[in-house]
Write a protein that holds these residues in place. Structure first.
Motif, mmCIF file in Angstrom:
data_model
loop_
_atom_site.group_PDB
_atom_site.id
_atom_site.type_symbol
_atom_site.label_atom_id
_atom_site.label_comp_id
_atom_site.label_asym_id
_atom_site.label_seq_id
_atom_site.Cartn_x
_atom_site.Cartn_y
_atom_site.Cartn_z
ATOM 1 N N MET A 21 0.920 -1.059 -0.475
ATOM 2 C CA MET A 21 0.351 -0.220 -0.120
ATOM 3 C C MET A 21 0.530 1.277 0.131
ATOM 4 N N ALA A 22 0.935 2.431 -0.945
ATOM 5 C CA ALA A 22 1.433 3.520 -0.489
ATOM 6 C C ALA A 22 0.744 4.601 0.416
ATOM 7 N N ALA A 23 2.090 4.594 0.535
ATOM 8 C CA ALA A 23 1.641 6.469 1.735
ATOM 9 C C ALA A 23 1.389 7.184 1.206
ATOM 10 N N LYS A 24 0.363 7.613 1.828
ATOM 11 C CA LYS A 24 -0.500 8.472 1.475
ATOM 12 C C LYS A 24 0.098 10.053 2.226
ATOM 13 N N ALA A 25 -0.381 10.234 1.305
ATOM 14 C CA ALA A 25 0.274 12.059 2.026
ATOM 15 C C ALA A 25 -0.216 13.362 2.813
#
Length: 173
Positions: free
Chosen positions: A1-5
């Motif tokens: 899962m990509a890191a959220k900004a």
């Protein structure tokens, strides 16, 4: 899962019940910065934080400015990370306006995913300026171990690690 900004001061927000749906999030809760902009946290939920220029479509005759009637709950979908004791806002955090019954969403968090500087992957190899040479050679002996007759100890200059140095021994000298 990509890191959220994370969400920064000036982030773009949206309420579909505002006659001018695009608004701006003004951070007033802290002075902590990311990429030279203040971080937004869960305390940024007051009228002074959620800036809309239009009127609320749920008000009588759409006559009330959103800024006058906006009333919100707590932010949902916040980070585990705390910014001055409150959860940081993330790009997918939302907050419900209880006056209009619509969610206010973040449409542009303003955190840039571009590196500010690039570091080299490995250090450059510096080549010696002068020719390699052997400065000194000594014959060493060990009186304690009869199995070892002796060894050569050499001092070198401008020989790179891993380079091979060969010595030819002559028993006469």
């Amino acid at each position: 899962m990509a890191a959220k900004a994370y969400v920064c001061d000036g982030a773009k927000i949206e309420c579909q019940l505002c006659t001018k749906p695009e608004g701006e999030l003004k951070v007033t809760s802290n002075e902590i910065k990311i990429q030279d902009k203040k971080f937004a946290n869960a305390k940024d939920k007051e009228k002074m934080n959620l800036i809309f220029q239009g009127n609320c479509k749920k008000s009588p005759y759409q006559s009330s400015p959103c800024q006058a009637v906006i009333k919100v709950e707590d932010w949902q979908g916040v980070a585990d990370a705390l910014i001055q004791d409150d959860p940081a806002l993330l790009e997918d955090s939302i907050i419900m306006c209880t006056y209009g019954g619509a969610p206010i969403k973040i449409t542009d968090h303003l955190q840039k995913n571009e590196p500010t500087s690039l570091e080299p992957i490995m250090a450059p190899v510096v080549m010696p300026a002068e020719d390699p040479k052997i400065v000194n050679i000594d014959w060493k002996e060990d009186d304690k171990d009869p199995k070892i007759k002796g060894w050569i100890e050499a001092t070198t200059l401008n020989i790179m690690p891993g380079e091979e140095v060969r010595f030819y021994l002559d028993e006469k000298k």
